[in-house]
Design an enzyme around this catalytic site. Structure first.
Site: not given
Length: 164
Positions: A37, A77, A80, A100
């Site tokens: 992100a 992400g 993920e 992150e």
């Protein structure tokens, strides 16, 4: 971006509903799977729409095999999303991680649950707490990816999808 999340959700729902689709392959564009992100959007007052966690759960719960074709990077992400896939094929030069944490954010799309299930608690804790990026060869040894290739990752992922 929200557009990418929406496209993932729409594409997966369409594939799941289509009996002619036997498997799904998720890839990035321009030689990169996903760098995750854009953190500038986290504080945006206009942040509406789909969230990553339900999309990853949708991928994971698909009755059809879902294969990630990881090129370049799968970070935050992006990793993920790949963790939600049933299989992962990575280019030998790909790198994966959850960076992150280096700015004080925890992975928010259940990567902290899926990663330990896949590679074990010690290795997952190391990745989660340090934010280090691991190369595809290490990811293969850990069991994070099922296969690494030097050729076209998308074609290899399609071959794996056809095989399973």
């Amino acid at each position: 971006s929200l557009a990418v999340l929406q496209a993932l959700e729409d594409g997966l729902k369409k594939a799941d509903a289509d009996p002619s689709v036997k498997a799904v392959m998720i890839c990035g564009e321009n030689g990169k799977f996903s760098a995750g992100a854009d953190i500038r959007g986290f504080s945006s007052p206009n942040r509406h729409g789909v969230a990553l966690s339900p999309i990853v759960s949708l991928i994971e719960s698909s009755e059809k095999p879902v294969v990630a074709a990881i090129e370049g990077v799968a970070l935050g992400g992006g990793l993920e999303v790949a963790l939600g896939c049933h299989y992962r094929v990575a280019h030998v030069k790909a790198r994966m991680g959850l960076p992150e944490v280096t700015i004080g954010l925890l992975p928010g799309a259940e990567g902290t649950q899926r990663l330990p299930r896949l590679i074990g608690v010690p290795a997952a804790l190391d990745m989660i707490t340090t934010g280090k990026h691991i190369p595809a060869t290490e990811a293969l040894k850990l069991g994070l990816v099922d296969e690494i290739v030097e050729e076209n990752t998308i074609e290899a992922a399609i071959r794996l999808a056809n095989k399973v």
